[in-house]
Scaffold this motif. Sequence first.
Motif, PDB file in Angstrom:
ATOM      1  N   ARG A 290      -4.781  11.908   4.427  1.00  0.00           N
ATOM      2  CA  ARG A 290      -5.849  11.455   3.541  1.00  0.00           C
ATOM      3  C   ARG A 290      -5.264  10.866   2.264  1.00  0.00           C
ATOM      4  O   ARG A 290      -4.159  11.193   1.849  1.00  0.00           O
ATOM      5  N   GLY A 291      -6.028   9.985   1.652  1.00  0.00           N
ATOM      6  CA  GLY A 291      -5.564   9.293   0.461  1.00  0.00           C
ATOM      7  C   GLY A 291      -6.230   9.837  -0.795  1.00  0.00           C
ATOM      8  O   GLY A 291      -7.407  10.225  -0.772  1.00  0.00           O
ATOM      9  N   TYR A 292      -5.459   9.845  -1.892  1.00  0.00           N
ATOM     10  CA  TYR A 292      -5.950  10.443  -3.135  1.00  0.00           C
ATOM     11  C   TYR A 292      -5.648   9.521  -4.322  1.00  0.00           C
ATOM     12  O   TYR A 292      -4.675   8.764  -4.295  1.00  0.00           O
ATOM     13  N   ALA A 293      -6.498   9.611  -5.325  1.00  0.00           N
ATOM     14  CA  ALA A 293      -6.281   8.780  -6.517  1.00  0.00           C
ATOM     15  C   ALA A 293      -6.815   9.482  -7.755  1.00  0.00           C
ATOM     16  O   ALA A 293      -7.826  10.191  -7.698  1.00  0.00           O
ATOM     17  N   ASP A 294      -6.113   9.254  -8.847  1.00  0.00           N
ATOM     18  CA  ASP A 294      -6.535   9.775 -10.150  1.00  0.00           C
ATOM     19  C   ASP A 294      -7.481   8.740 -10.761  1.00  0.00           C
ATOM     20  O   ASP A 294      -7.043   7.795 -11.403  1.00  0.00           O
ATOM     21  N   LEU A 295      -8.770   8.916 -10.552  1.00  0.00           N
ATOM     22  CA  LEU A 295      -9.741   7.891 -10.955  1.00  0.00           C
ATOM     23  C   LEU A 295     -10.050   7.914 -12.442  1.00  0.00           C
ATOM     24  O   LEU A 295     -10.467   6.901 -13.010  1.00  0.00           O
ATOM     25  N   TYR A 296      -9.869   9.062 -13.075  1.00  0.00           N
ATOM     26  CA  TYR A 296     -10.285   9.181 -14.474  1.00  0.00           C
ATOM     27  C   TYR A 296      -9.105   9.342 -15.431  1.00  0.00           C
ATOM     28  O   TYR A 296      -9.300   9.603 -16.610  1.00  0.00           O
ATOM     29  N   GLY A 297      -7.884   9.207 -14.910  1.00  0.00           N
ATOM     30  CA  GLY A 297      -6.713   9.290 -15.773  1.00  0.00           C
ATOM     31  C   GLY A 297      -6.486  10.664 -16.360  1.00  0.00           C
ATOM     32  O   GLY A 297      -5.850  10.804 -17.406  1.00  0.00           O
ATOM     33  N   ASP A 298      -7.015  11.712 -15.707  1.00  0.00           N
ATOM     34  CA  ASP A 298      -6.849  13.067 -16.252  1.00  0.00           C
ATOM     35  C   ASP A 298      -5.949  13.934 -15.378  1.00  0.00           C
ATOM     36  O   ASP A 298      -5.910  15.155 -15.537  1.00  0.00           O
ATOM     37  N   GLY A 299      -5.243  13.308 -14.441  1.00  0.00           N
ATOM     38  CA  GLY A 299      -4.305  14.043 -13.602  1.00  0.00           C
ATOM     39  C   GLY A 299      -4.929  14.681 -12.383  1.00  0.00           C
ATOM     40  O   GLY A 299      -4.228  15.212 -11.536  1.00  0.00           O
ATOM     41  N   ARG A 300      -6.239  14.671 -12.288  1.00  0.00           N
ATOM     42  CA  ARG A 300      -6.901  15.250 -11.117  1.00  0.00           C
ATOM     43  C   ARG A 300      -7.105  14.161 -10.071  1.00  0.00           C
ATOM     44  O   ARG A 300      -7.423  13.019 -10.414  1.00  0.00           O
ATOM     45  N   LEU A 301      -6.918  14.545  -8.818  1.00  0.00           N
ATOM     46  CA  LEU A 301      -6.957  13.550  -7.745  1.00  0.00           C
ATOM     47  C   LEU A 301      -8.244  13.663  -6.938  1.00  0.00           C
ATOM     48  O   LEU A 301      -8.639  14.760  -6.541  1.00  0.00           O
ATOM     49  N   PHE A 302      -8.876  12.529  -6.693  1.00  0.00           N
ATOM     50  CA  PHE A 302     -10.054  12.474  -5.842  1.00  0.00           C
ATOM     51  C   PHE A 302      -9.636  12.063  -4.434  1.00  0.00           C
ATOM     52  O   PHE A 302      -8.741  11.227  -4.267  1.00  0.00           O
ATOM     53  N   ASP A 303     -10.308  12.620  -3.453  1.00  0.00           N
ATOM     54  CA  ASP A 303     -10.092  12.195  -2.071  1.00  0.00           C
ATOM     55  C   ASP A 303     -10.853  10.882  -1.862  1.00  0.00           C
ATOM     56  O   ASP A 303     -12.086  10.864  -1.834  1.00  0.00           O
ATOM     57  N   VAL A 304     -10.116   9.789  -1.762  1.00  0.00           N
ATOM     58  CA  VAL A 304     -10.731   8.463  -1.650  1.00  0.00           C
ATOM     59  C   VAL A 304     -10.502   7.852  -0.264  1.00  0.00           C
ATOM     60  O   VAL A 304     -10.532   6.630  -0.100  1.00  0.00           O
ATOM     61  N   SER A 305     -10.278   8.715   0.718  1.00  0.00           N
ATOM     62  CA  SER A 305      -9.953   8.219   2.060  1.00  0.00           C
ATOM     63  C   SER A 305     -11.022   7.283   2.613  1.00  0.00           C
ATOM     64  O   SER A 305     -10.710   6.296   3.273  1.00  0.00           O
ATOM     65  N   HIS A 306     -12.292   7.614   2.352  1.00  0.00           N
ATOM     66  CA  HIS A 306     -13.329   6.760   2.944  1.00  0.00           C
ATOM     67  C   HIS A 306     -13.407   5.408   2.240  1.00  0.00           C
ATOM     68  O   HIS A 306     -13.880   4.444   2.812  1.00  0.00           O
ATOM     69  N   TRP A 307     -12.920   5.318   1.008  1.00  0.00           N
ATOM     70  CA  TRP A 307     -12.837   3.996   0.370  1.00  0.00           C
ATOM     71  C   TRP A 307     -11.738   3.162   1.035  1.00  0.00           C
ATOM     72  O   TRP A 307     -11.922   1.974   1.309  1.00  0.00           O
ATOM     73  N   ASP A 308     -10.586   3.809   1.269  1.00  0.00           N
ATOM     74  CA  ASP A 308      -9.487   3.085   1.927  1.00  0.00           C
ATOM     75  C   ASP A 308      -9.898   2.638   3.326  1.00  0.00           C
ATOM     76  O   ASP A 308      -9.576   1.534   3.760  1.00  0.00           O
ATOM     77  N   ARG A 309     -10.609   3.523   3.998  1.00  0.00           N
ATOM     78  CA  ARG A 309     -11.087   3.188   5.353  1.00  0.00           C
ATOM     79  C   ARG A 309     -12.038   1.995   5.288  1.00  0.00           C
ATOM     80  O   ARG A 309     -11.942   1.058   6.083  1.00  0.00           O
ATOM     81  N   ALA A 310     -12.969   2.044   4.336  1.00  0.00           N
ATOM     82  CA  ALA A 310     -13.942   0.962   4.210  1.00  0.00           C
ATOM     83  C   ALA A 310     -13.248  -0.360   3.868  1.00  0.00           C
ATOM     84  O   ALA A 310     -13.654  -1.429   4.333  1.00  0.00           O
ATOM     85  N   ASP A 311     -12.200  -0.266   3.070  1.00  0.00           N
ATOM     86  CA  ASP A 311     -11.529  -1.475   2.590  1.00  0.00           C
ATOM     87  C   ASP A 311     -10.672  -2.143   3.650  1.00  0.00           C
ATOM     88  O   ASP A 311     -10.529  -3.362   3.659  1.00  0.00           O
ATOM     89  N   SER A 312     -10.090  -1.345   4.554  1.00  0.00           N
ATOM     90  CA  SER A 312      -9.050  -1.963   5.375  1.00  0.00           C
ATOM     91  C   SER A 312      -9.141  -1.750   6.878  1.00  0.00           C
ATOM     92  O   SER A 312      -8.512  -2.506   7.628  1.00  0.00           O
ATOM     93  N   ASP A 313      -9.882  -0.747   7.336  1.00  0.00           N
ATOM     94  CA  ASP A 313      -9.827  -0.436   8.770  1.00  0.00           C
ATOM     95  C   ASP A 313     -10.148  -1.657   9.628  1.00  0.00           C
ATOM     96  O   ASP A 313     -11.162  -2.326   9.433  1.00  0.00           O
ATOM     97  N   GLY A 314      -9.272  -1.937  10.551  1.00  0.00           N
ATOM     98  CA  GLY A 314      -9.484  -3.025  11.495  1.00  0.00           C
ATOM     99  C   GLY A 314      -9.151  -4.404  10.969  1.00  0.00           C
ATOM    100  O   GLY A 314      -9.219  -5.391  11.706  1.00  0.00           O
ATOM    101  N   GLU A 315      -8.780  -4.497   9.676  1.00  0.00           N
ATOM    102  CA  GLU A 315      -8.567  -5.816   9.064  1.00  0.00           C
ATOM    103  C   GLU A 315      -7.116  -6.276   9.194  1.00  0.00           C
ATOM    104  O   GLU A 315      -6.182  -5.464   9.174  1.00  0.00           O
ATOM    105  N   ALA A 316      -6.952  -7.592   9.242  1.00  0.00           N
ATOM    106  CA  ALA A 316      -5.621  -8.185   9.433  1.00  0.00           C
ATOM    107  C   ALA A 316      -4.765  -8.110   8.167  1.00  0.00           C
ATOM    108  O   ALA A 316      -3.551  -8.331   8.227  1.00  0.00           O
TER     109      ALA A 316
END
Lengths: 381, 200
Positions: free
Chosen positions: A249-275
């Motif tokens: 799963r993919g994680y990102a610090d969205l608010y710059g406070d060191g805490r990581l959000f699980d953003v896997s479904h964003w990555d999936r939405a952005d790239s799955d199946g794409e060239a």
Amino acid sequence: MNLSAYWPALLGLLMGCEPLAVPQPTPLPCDLSAYARHPRHQTYLTELQQYRQQSVAPGSILLIQKPGEPRWIGAVGKANLEYQTDILPCSQFRVGSITKMFVAVAVLKLVEQGKLRLDDRLATLLPHTAGHIPQADQITLRHLLSHTSGITDPPNESIRYQLRIVDNAPERFSLTTDQLLATYVYGKPLHFTPGTGWSYSNANYWLLGKLLEQQTGKPLQSVLNDWIFNPLALNNTYLEVRDDSQLVRGYADLYGDGRLFDVSHWDRADSDGEADGGIISTAADLATFAEALFGGKLLSDTWLTEMLKPTRLPSCPDGDCEYGLGVEHWKTGLGLAYGHNGGSVGIEANLLYFPHNRGVFVLYKNNGNGSDKRLMDRLMK
Amino acid sequence: MTIRHTLALAVLSAQVALAQDDPIRPPARPLTISLFSESVSLPTFKGFLRRPNLGVRIGTEFYYRNRPGSQLIQTLNVGFYHHRGLQSGLYLNTELGYRKFIGGFFAEGFIGLGALGLSQQLRRYERTETGDFRLASRWMLRAMPSVSAGVGYQFGRQTTMPVTLFTRYEAFGETPFSNRGIPVLPHSALHIGTRFPVNP
């Protein structure tokens, strides 16, 4: 009117907002014993642990392949924080833009077969782009492969594109490549006259994916299966959209406070199946692909040389755009390396091939921030 | 309780309050209630109806200047929205605005600032002393700057019980935010609402 009566209801709504479900992975059969017996196991593992700590990643995978020693793959940390699942050397992950290397190889295979030429024009190859993409009659296949078309790059340049994923990831996930092109590319001005500048654009590879499907009459995943994945026995590599519960799963610090959000479904939405970035793979499969490509097993010498030839333009620093046809040129402390970086909101992946010693380096982490990759120089000597 | 139930309760109670008329009570205070559709986006009118994320806002107004043709206004509001797949937000904000009347019609504009309490739907993790990660609270508090503009019509202007219907477009931010160099996560909201006096 007594508003206080409604606060419990509002608080109830707020608290009742359930977090998104994270699918539970099943344990992977992954034999680690061979890597533990590697003569430099501890050295590599220590470097990987430091890299993971410095890059604030839940998990990281490293593959080192050099002459004189067996392939080593190590993994430290977690693949899935919800279930505290360990990341493993055989874990499957999104490779991001490393996908472009595979797509470029497929396009060059068509060139090799004489079905396409690098000087073919976009407006001829994909006639529906004429009138939608400025100067489509001047943009060549080479321009698309080398990012010298001047076409805009929605995933990196369009805040509207990025916010749409945040706002409604399922909707973005459902968009076809044609819809992406129509919404974010068609009608947008070029950054420069085709062939006069270099500007990285995922849209170039959306178009190349369309072209491959049109030329072969098959879905892109079938083209890659038939020409690359199956011949090389890359059994843990695919492009098509599948259940992703086993992936790191993919994680990102969205608010710059060191805490990581699980953003896997964003990555999936952005790239799955794409060239431009949809391939799922493993460190071992990526290394096998690099070994085969740069070892001349996928393309003839003529077209491999063409693929690796640097794009030179006066507008690039020192005239060198550090990019070939779907291949990045990395000027490392050990000399030139070929490969690609892949990144999205929640991941970073790197695949590099060192021609001086035929070494292969794969480095992955599941935090989408950038990272210091100088360990590469130390480890690939 | 669902959002729909909460909204129904809010509207119903407002109607009950409107029906009450007690001449010995202090002057009536305007109560503003609006329902809105929220999205994460740069200012746009697209998408509000395609996949509405519903919200409700209740507030009142204070007047620095209250003339027949214009008003200089300070608002105080509480609001709630639920954005599917992302977050729920509960906020308290105040706005400074100007309203210009032409007959019963009016146009208005506001700038505001508030505190936005968020309950995130994305799982959130924090680093431990050992460098591992554990589940973190999904609650967050953020500043909420806003700007909005709207139009409406006031019925019964010459009576003691004028009732207003309005629509308002609001852009508000969620800050601090920090991803890919974006310091504010922008939201948009399209409100439809009513305002009427209630006796405190």
